[in-house]
Design an enzyme around this catalytic site. Sequence first.
Site, mmCIF file in Angstrom:
data_model
loop_
_atom_site.group_PDB
_atom_site.id
_atom_site.type_symbol
_atom_site.label_atom_id
_atom_site.label_comp_id
_atom_site.label_asym_id
_atom_site.label_seq_id
_atom_site.Cartn_x
_atom_site.Cartn_y
_atom_site.Cartn_z
ATOM 1 N N GLY A 99 1.091 -1.277 0.031
ATOM 2 C CA GLY A 99 -0.158 -0.128 0.093
ATOM 3 C C GLY A 99 0.874 1.256 0.116
ATOM 4 N N GLY A 134 7.263 7.113 6.683
ATOM 5 C CA GLY A 134 6.600 7.922 5.683
ATOM 6 C C GLY A 134 7.063 9.005 4.926
ATOM 7 C CG ASP A 260 5.189 -3.437 -4.726
ATOM 8 O OD1 ASP A 260 5.650 -4.315 -5.209
ATOM 9 O OD2 ASP A 260 5.749 -2.273 -4.103
ATOM 10 C CG ASP A 270 6.520 3.703 -6.899
ATOM 11 O OD1 ASP A 270 6.178 4.872 -6.869
ATOM 12 O OD2 ASP A 270 5.989 3.007 -6.099
HETATM 13 P P1 AMP Z 1 9.194 0.562 -3.076
HETATM 14 O O1 AMP Z 1 9.555 -0.774 -3.525
HETATM 15 O O2 AMP Z 1 10.139 1.732 -2.589
HETATM 16 O O3 AMP Z 1 8.071 1.377 -4.150
HETATM 17 O O4 AMP Z 1 8.474 0.402 -1.723
HETATM 18 C C1 AMP Z 1 7.745 -0.748 -1.425
HETATM 19 C C2 AMP Z 1 6.809 -0.438 -0.344
HETATM 20 O O5 AMP Z 1 7.409 0.306 0.922
HETATM 21 C C3 AMP Z 1 5.531 0.450 -0.714
HETATM 22 O O6 AMP Z 1 4.668 0.093 -0.018
HETATM 23 C C4 AMP Z 1 6.200 1.959 -0.188
HETATM 24 O O7 AMP Z 1 5.010 2.667 0.401
HETATM 25 C C5 AMP Z 1 6.747 1.379 1.240
HETATM 26 N N1 AMP Z 1 7.750 2.405 1.695
HETATM 27 C C6 AMP Z 1 8.819 2.623 1.032
HETATM 28 N N2 AMP Z 1 9.777 3.644 1.726
HETATM 29 C C7 AMP Z 1 8.637 3.762 2.879
HETATM 30 C C8 AMP Z 1 8.661 4.790 3.974
HETATM 31 N N3 AMP Z 1 10.009 5.329 4.298
HETATM 32 N N4 AMP Z 1 7.898 5.056 4.808
HETATM 33 C C9 AMP Z 1 6.804 4.370 4.777
HETATM 34 N N5 AMP Z 1 6.674 3.415 3.669
HETATM 35 C C10 AMP Z 1 7.552 3.141 2.827
HETATM 36 MG MG MG Z 2 6.691 1.452 -4.846
#
Ligand code: AMP
Ligand code: MG
Length: 505
Positions: A99, A134, A260, A270
Amino acid sequence: MQNSIQPELHAESSGLTFQNAFAALPPAFYTRLMPTPLPAPYLVAVSASAAALVGLSAEQVARPELLAILTGNQIAPGSQPLSAVYSGHQFGVWAGQLGDGRAILLGDVVSGNGTLEVQLKGAGKTPYSRMGDGRAVLRSSIREFLCSEAMAALGIPTTRALCITGSDQTVVRETAETAAVVTRLAPSFIRFGSFEHWYYGQRHDQLKLLADTVIAQSFPELAALEQPYAALLSEVTRRTAHMIAHWQAVGFMHGVMNTDNMSILGLTLDYGPFGFMEAFDAKHICNHTDQQGRYSYAMQPQIGEWNCYALGQALLPLIDDVETTKAALAVYQPAFAEHFQSLLRAKLGLQTEQADDTTLSDALFAILQASHVDFTLFFRSLGNFTVEPSTDAHSPAAEAEHTLRDLFIDRDAFDAWAVQYRARLRQENSQDQPRKLAMDQINPKYVLRNYLAQQAIEKAEQKDFSEVATLLQILQHPFDEQPEYERYAELPPDWAQHLEVSCSS
Ligand code: AMP
Ligand code: MG
């Protein structure tokens, strides 16, 4: 009223009128929440061309009232902020629920070409943050901002980046860094993982609702077909294949091709660890965290297909027939091959299609690999190649060929390939000048090399944002010569070899 002392009245409160199409889905699809204000925000960069998509000028974005909205510090009237739930396969393994862990959707606004969602990345914790804080750091925000805008200028489907807002708030990654918010735009941020979420959660009613919504919003022409869900899968598969063919043709690598991070619209989505190929190596891995090389350059086309299969699996209950689902997915390989070959022909300046074109391009990739030639420099320089070899060693044509040849450690290998290439050009009676003009429109002179991003980041961390603006300006015209910025097109310096980009962002 020339002498009026009345202040000018601004009719529009923010310049943005939000609708909330995603919020019309049932609450199980998201959580309504407010962004966490970013303390004492300041504008780091704005993309005028992205702003124009939502009817704003760069000056308007810089106004404190509007910037507060684009940072999440104030909520525009009519906006219903939310974070979406999705799941996904990470590095090939089912990861369950993920998410928007740090992304918050403000709503969608009417643009010249349909609606665009406005999303904040790094706007604070959400119910999907898991262990994360976040936030996004300035470093990765600059990388995402510049690369989104560079990809758009290269003609590659991508989400857009409107602006970056920074703050002195500390965010801890490997070291202490500072927080930033990237304001992103896309017609939709729905991911393959959004579908997988309902498939693995065995909520086929929600799955259908999501598919129907995506079709209605983004693929209305499919709605009346007999098999709309198979058609959706086939169209998304085709778009994904095209996007990855285009990535490969400019040497772009997405470091985290998890389901995702795969857009249902076939947009590059992303930007975390990513890279542009420099010294060519098909096995190059742009993400330091990806130790197995699942997302290496050479693997990306296959991974794109694997991800489409993951989407196909999730759509199976709606398509309701394995063979029909497989037939929709069978679009991938031919779509990829056809698009990649046509891009390669254009990169080589070929106007016709010949049976042995892949032999010529395969031979090229073999010598680029053996000599680890800089990908961007090679193709750009190839535009100066002449059909007739020059007899005068000091002529511009001879010098151009020299420059090209000097990119190779194995010069004999280049010479041998040049013989084949010349013969192929002669075969279609290719003319040097128009060929160069056409090649310069497909082989960029400027790409976002890691070291260039790094230099802009280091200055920005000292509150000097000028290099971010300069890079944005250069990368928005990647095919133009821009002689004043020649050094941005040169080989990376030695220190750049040790730069590592990881998942930490
Ligand atoms: P990514 O592979 O970087 O797109 O992230 C994978 C998951 O981790 C997604 O659900 C992102 O929203 C979450 N995510 C990555 N970095 C953070 C962060 N600093 N704080 C909260 N959620 C994160
Ligand atoms: Mg992502």
